[in-house]
Scaffold this active site. Structure first.
Site, PDB file in Angstrom:
ATOM      1  CE  LYS A  50      27.653 -10.783 -22.699  1.00 13.07           C
ATOM      2  NZ  LYS A  50      27.174 -10.335 -24.023  1.00 13.07           N
ATOM      3  CG  HIS A  87      31.487 -10.676 -21.135  1.00 14.37           C
ATOM      4  ND1 HIS A  87      31.242 -12.028 -21.025  1.00 14.37           N
ATOM      5  CD2 HIS A  87      31.869 -10.465 -22.418  1.00 14.37           C
ATOM      6  CE1 HIS A  87      31.458 -12.602 -22.202  1.00 14.37           C
ATOM      7  NE2 HIS A  87      31.842 -11.672 -23.072  1.00 14.37           N
TER       8      HIS A  87
END
Ligand code: NAD
Length: 259
Positions: free
Chosen positions: A152, A148
């Site tokens: 995040k 990600h």
């Protein structure tokens, strides 16, 4: 008839796209957009909707709200929605026990759908992973790797944990008993039955998840790559339209997608 929806966290990466796609949809009417009370966006307008900072006031008059925020905001929204029995579509991940409890209490009086991932592809991947783990049995080693973007906040991702849970279910295991989220130092040989879930972070990666099934002499990799957040926003709005007017209780994306 259009469904009156409230969008939470419209200044966020997900909330903004949810608001923009909802405003452009013929099926939904954005009745409110609510951000954190101290957000600089409060009082401003996006797509013709003025952003509010008061959850209870914003939710009033809505049939369903869409929540991509933080665990604390998710808990507060669920509590605010319970009095007026407003349906909830929640995409926030890393929810702790307090937010889960508040959502359970809301689900007693309104329909609630919490999904770590709103894409059709990922929900299909969960089914494929469970099927593969069941077919291959305990002889294979299973692991999950997720990638990600650098912003995040939680790790591993909610989707990675859902994928690990699907693999565990296929093998008849309880994930909480076999989950491993880090390896460092003299860890020794890999115990059979363990399920490793590892997180990689960097750049602007929207989200990638791979389930590995390692046998002797062969391995299977089941991968999903998300190219745009619109995938999740559109899935959440599809869930909102589907959920409005249903009986109280918990629902899943499998129900919405008919998988
Ligand atoms: P972000 O940090 O960009 O946005 C979070 C938003 O929440 C901000 O706009 C913030 O102002 C708002 N917020 C904070 N407190 C609030 C409050 N009390 N009331 C209203 N709004 C409040 O984060 P993001 O990248 O948009 O992700 C949000 C969440 O969604 C994360 O948990 C992420 O993991 C999750 N996510 C889920 C999916 C899925 O398909 N389920 C997909 C992508 C992201």
């Amino acid at each position: 008839m259009t469904v009156r929806v409230a969008v939470l966290g419209p200044s966020g990466r997900m909330g903004r796209r949810v608001l923009e796609l909802a405003a452009a949809s013929g099926e939904l009417e954005v009745a409110a957009a609510i951000d954190a009370p101290d957000s600089p966006l409060v009082g401003q307008s996006i797509g013709g909707v003025t952003i509010g900072g008061d959850l209870a006031a914003g939710l009033r008059g809505c049939e369903v709200y869409v929540d991509f925020t933080t665990p604390a905001a998710t808990e507060a929204a669920a509590r605010a929605a319970a009095g007026a029995r407003i349906a909830a579509v929640v995409g926030t991940t890393g929810l702790g026990a307090a937010a889960e409890r508040a959502l359970d209490e809301l689900a007693a009086v309104a329909p609630v759908l919490v999904a770590a991932n709103f894409s059709l592809g990922v929900n299909l991947l969960l089914i494929l992973a469970e099927t593969a783990a069941r077919a291959l049995g305990p002889a294979v080693d299973v692991e999950v790797v997720e990638l990600h973007h650098k912003h995040k906040r939680d790790a591993p991702s909610g989707t990675a944990l859902a994928l690990a849970r699907a693999l565990a279910a296929g093998r008849g295991q309880d994930l909480d008993q076999v989950l491993r989220t880090e390896r460092s130092g003299e860890v020794g040989a890999r115990p059979g039955g363990e399920i490793g879930v590892m997180a990689v972070r960097g750049g602007d990666v929207v989200g990638e998840h791979t389930a590995y099934l390692f046998g002797d002499g062969e391995r299977i990799e089941l991968t999903h790559r998300a190219a745009s957040r619109d995938l999740f926003a559109a899935g959440a709005l599809r869930a909102a339209a589907w959920l409005a007017g249903r009986a109280p209780g918990r629902y899943t994306m499998r129900d919405v997608l008919g998988l």
